[in-house]
Design a protein around this motif. Structure first.
Motif, short mmCIF file in Angstrom:
data_model
loop_
_atom_site.label_atom_id
_atom_site.label_comp_id
_atom_site.label_asym_id
_atom_site.label_seq_id
_atom_site.Cartn_x
_atom_site.Cartn_y
_atom_site.Cartn_z
N LEU A 328 62.54 28.49 35.56
CA LEU A 328 61.21 27.74 35.65
C LEU A 328 60.68 28.13 37.04
O LEU A 328 59.48 28.14 37.03
N GLN A 329 61.56 27.57 38.03
CA GLN A 329 61.00 27.70 39.36
C GLN A 329 60.41 29.23 39.74
O GLN A 329 59.35 29.34 40.23
N ASP A 330 60.95 30.35 39.03
CA ASP A 330 60.48 31.40 39.12
C ASP A 330 58.96 31.65 38.63
O ASP A 330 58.40 32.26 39.16
N ILE A 331 58.94 31.10 37.44
CA ILE A 331 57.74 31.01 36.78
C ILE A 331 56.47 30.47 37.75
O ILE A 331 55.21 31.02 37.79
N ILE A 332 56.92 29.22 38.13
CA ILE A 332 56.16 28.64 39.09
C ILE A 332 55.58 29.45 40.29
O ILE A 332 54.41 29.35 40.61
N ASN A 333 56.38 29.80 40.80
CA ASN A 333 56.23 30.98 41.85
C ASN A 333 55.27 32.02 41.59
O ASN A 333 54.27 32.10 42.30
N ASP A 334 55.66 32.57 40.29
CA ASP A 334 54.56 33.69 39.93
C ASP A 334 53.02 33.03 39.62
O ASP A 334 52.27 33.86 39.91
N THR A 335 53.21 31.88 39.11
CA THR A 335 52.21 31.16 38.70
C THR A 335 50.96 31.22 39.89
O THR A 335 49.90 31.48 39.82
N ALA A 336 51.72 30.73 41.11
CA ALA A 336 51.03 30.93 42.17
C ALA A 336 50.34 31.96 42.49
O ALA A 336 49.16 32.01 42.81
N GLY A 337 51.15 32.79 42.64
CA GLY A 337 50.79 34.34 43.19
C GLY A 337 49.90 34.66 42.16
O GLY A 337 48.63 35.37 42.75
N MET A 338 49.98 34.74 40.97
CA MET A 338 48.94 35.31 39.98
C MET A 338 47.65 34.45 40.03
O MET A 338 46.49 35.08 39.93
N ALA A 339 47.69 33.19 40.15
CA ALA A 339 46.36 32.41 40.38
C ALA A 339 45.51 32.82 41.71
O ALA A 339 44.29 33.26 41.45
N GLY A 340 46.16 33.11 42.61
CA GLY A 340 45.59 33.73 43.95
C GLY A 340 44.98 35.13 43.70
O GLY A 340 43.89 35.44 43.85
N LEU A 341 45.55 35.96 42.97
CA LEU A 341 45.23 37.35 42.63
C LEU A 341 43.92 37.11 41.71
O LEU A 341 42.99 37.80 41.86
N GLU A 342 44.02 36.39 40.58
CA GLU A 342 42.67 35.93 39.72
C GLU A 342 41.71 35.63 40.63
O GLU A 342 40.49 36.15 40.28
N ILE A 343 41.86 34.71 41.58
CA ILE A 343 40.76 34.16 42.37
C ILE A 343 40.07 35.35 43.10
O ILE A 343 38.90 35.46 43.11
N ASN A 344 41.10 36.09 43.89
CA ASN A 344 40.46 37.23 44.73
C ASN A 344 39.59 38.08 43.81
O ASN A 344 38.42 38.67 44.09
N ARG A 345 40.01 38.58 42.55
CA ARG A 345 39.39 39.64 41.80
C ARG A 345 38.03 39.17 41.38
O ARG A 345 37.09 40.06 41.10
N ARG A 346 38.05 38.20 41.04
CA ARG A 346 36.72 37.43 40.54
C ARG A 346 35.58 37.38 41.32
O ARG A 346 34.50 37.12 41.23
N ILE A 347 36.21 37.35 42.94
CA ILE A 347 35.09 37.27 44.00
C ILE A 347 34.66 38.48 44.37
O ILE A 347 33.50 38.70 44.56
N VAL A 348 35.50 39.52 44.45
CA VAL A 348 35.12 40.86 45.15
C VAL A 348 35.06 42.04 43.89
O VAL A 348 34.55 42.88 44.01
N GLY A 349 35.57 41.66 42.74
CA GLY A 349 35.77 42.78 41.89
C GLY A 349 34.57 42.74 41.05
O GLY A 349 33.37 42.00 41.09
N LEU A 350 34.53 43.73 40.02
CA LEU A 350 33.07 43.97 39.17
C LEU A 350 33.07 42.88 38.14
O LEU A 350 32.05 42.52 37.66
N ALA A 351 34.11 42.07 37.50
CA ALA A 351 34.08 41.09 36.66
C ALA A 351 34.04 39.55 37.19
O ALA A 351 35.25 39.24 37.73
N LYS A 352 32.90 39.16 37.65
CA LYS A 352 32.72 37.93 38.36
C LYS A 352 32.70 36.58 37.34
O LYS A 352 32.79 36.88 36.03
N VAL A 353 32.65 35.52 37.98
CA VAL A 353 32.58 34.16 37.04
C VAL A 353 31.08 33.40 37.65
O VAL A 353 31.01 33.35 38.78
N ILE A 354 30.62 32.98 36.49
CA ILE A 354 29.37 32.04 36.74
C ILE A 354 29.45 30.82 37.67
O ILE A 354 28.60 30.52 38.25
N ASP A 355 30.79 30.20 37.48
CA ASP A 355 31.04 29.15 38.22
C ASP A 355 30.79 29.46 39.80
O ASP A 355 30.17 28.40 40.45
#
Ligand code: SR1
Ligand code: MG
Length: 403
Positions: A328-355
């Motif tokens: 479970l701890q490993d999942i939470i660590n992956d969660t943090a990393g993957m959240a960071g990746l999703e945030i960066n890609r929606r800022i600089v990548g082509l699929a953005k978010v209206i928020d």
């Protein structure tokens, strides 16, 4: 008469004929109305309504390329994947996904329950609407659907067969490019960056070698960690809400991957709503988002342990609470990393978010910087995250500076 025996992309008239032929409660309908309501990037979505009985159905059809770009060629197999993923989720959590009525391999479409009274969550969040039960619902959806498809619960040969039936190379490639690679290399020249933030992105992403090493590790997790059957694109545009209910839709990106990818997507997209709320001074709303992020992570952990204790079959899993906690701890660590990746890609990548793109330009410039700072900390410090509060604390640390 159209037979629907060879594939073609249907228009609203053809969709009506299709529904009349294939949907049992529309067989004798004389007065059908069809509207194309899709607003996603890939497929065509029709609502067909019987104006007499008031019954309706959603028909979703895949084209041979992405709706947003003819250049993105995609296998229509994504509709089979989506249908099967929804059916599996319906077996475990019927209250949290739409019911599938049919899958048609020839026409590459599926028909499902119309969630007419629901709204796409991202649109509702843009109006600062609050959904008090969301953390409860989404944590149930994730705990009940993710762990049971893992080796902890499934017989290993059966699990491998399921992995095989959810091999989804083209949609995974979209994520591999858009989430894990382009934000750090811009190798396809598709990134879209505000001129005001060009230097910041250069330093924080393209030239940030410490960050890129951590992103590389996370990309290889995405490529190789066949932990569970994921939704694969669990952002707030893939979630329908009403005040009382939540329904997860659109699992066309489903594949076997790291559980933290799904949870991270939820946290990242709640974070976008939080940032929108911060810049539009919606105090009650941002507090609710903080509360929801915390509860989503903490309730997920509680429910995950319940499912583990109830359903684990693998011998190490049934014999060691320490192993459960480690997993479970490993999942939470992956969660943090993957959240960071999703945030960066929606800022600089082509699929953005209206928020974020919906903010006034000077606010958007600041908001995008804030997103990248938060994202990079989530990625680099991911192994320090343990509880829901750890995810909220990082937001609160930046609150004052950016208001
Ligand atoms: C080309 S598709 C762009 C994005 O839309 C989907 O919802 C996924 O998030 C994908 O990355
Ligand atoms: Mg989608």
């Amino acid at each position: 008469m159209v037979l629907f025996s060879t594939y073609f992309l249907m228009d609203t008239e053809e969709i009506k004929a299709y529904a009349q032929k294939n949907i049992s409660f529309m067989k004798n309908a004389q007065n059908l109305e069809a509207t194309e309501i899709g607003d996603g990037n890939l497929n065509y979505v029709f609502r067909v309504k019987d104006l007499d009985s008031k019954k309706s159905v959603i028909v979703k059809q895949a084209g041979h390329s992405a709706r947003i770009s003819e250049d993105i060629k995609l296998s229509t197999d994504r509709i089979r994947i989506e249908t099967r993923a929804l059916q599996l989720s319906y077996e475990r959590t019927p209250h949290l996904v739409p019911k599938i009525y049919l899958f048609d391999e020839v026409m590459s479409c599926c028909a499902m329950e119309d969630l007419g009274e629901f709204t796409i969550m991202r649109a509702a969040l843009m109006k600062q609407q609050i959904f008090p039960n969301f953390a409860e619902h989404i944590s149930t959806y994730m705990a009940e659907n993710l762990l049971p498809t893992s080796d902890v619960v499934m017989e290993h040969k059966e699990k491998k067969n399921l992995v095989g039936s959810f091999i989804n190379p083209e949609l995974c490639e979209i994520s591999e490019d858009l989430v894990f690679t382009e934000p750090y290399f811009n190798q396809n020249n598709r990134n879209e960056i505000l001129i005001e933030n060009a230097q910041f992105v250069q330093e924080q992403l393209y030239d940030n070698e410490q960050l890129k090493l951590e992103v590389a590790k996370l990309k290889y997790l995405f490529l190789t960690k066949t932990q569970s059957l994921l939704h694969g694109d669990l952002h707030t545009g893939s979630i329908f809400v009403t005040e009382k209910e939540t329904k997860v839709i659109d699992p066309e990106f489903a594949f076997y991957g790291p559980i933290g990818y799904d949870i991270g997507n939820v946290i990242a997209n709640l974070t976008f709503a939080w940032i929108n709320g911060l810049f539009t001074n919606s105090i009650e709303f941002t507090q609710w988002i903080e509360d929801t992020i915390q509860k989503t992570v903490d309730l997920f952990q509680l429910k995950f342990k319940d499912v583990w204790k109830r359903e684990a079959r693998e011998l190490f899993a049934t014999n060691s609470e320490d192993f459960m906690n480690h997993y479970l701890q490993d999942i939470i660590n992956d969660t943090a990393g993957m959240a960071g990746l999703e945030i960066n890609r929606r800022i600089v990548g082509l699929a953005k978010v209206i928020d974020i793109t919906g903010l006034k330009n000077d606010e958007r410039v600041k908001a995008e910087k804030l997103c990248i700072l938060i994202a990079n900390r989530l990625i680099i410090e991911r192994n320090q995250f343990k509880t829901g509060n750890d995810f909220v604390r990082i937001l609160q640390e930046y609150k004052e500076d950016f208001k």
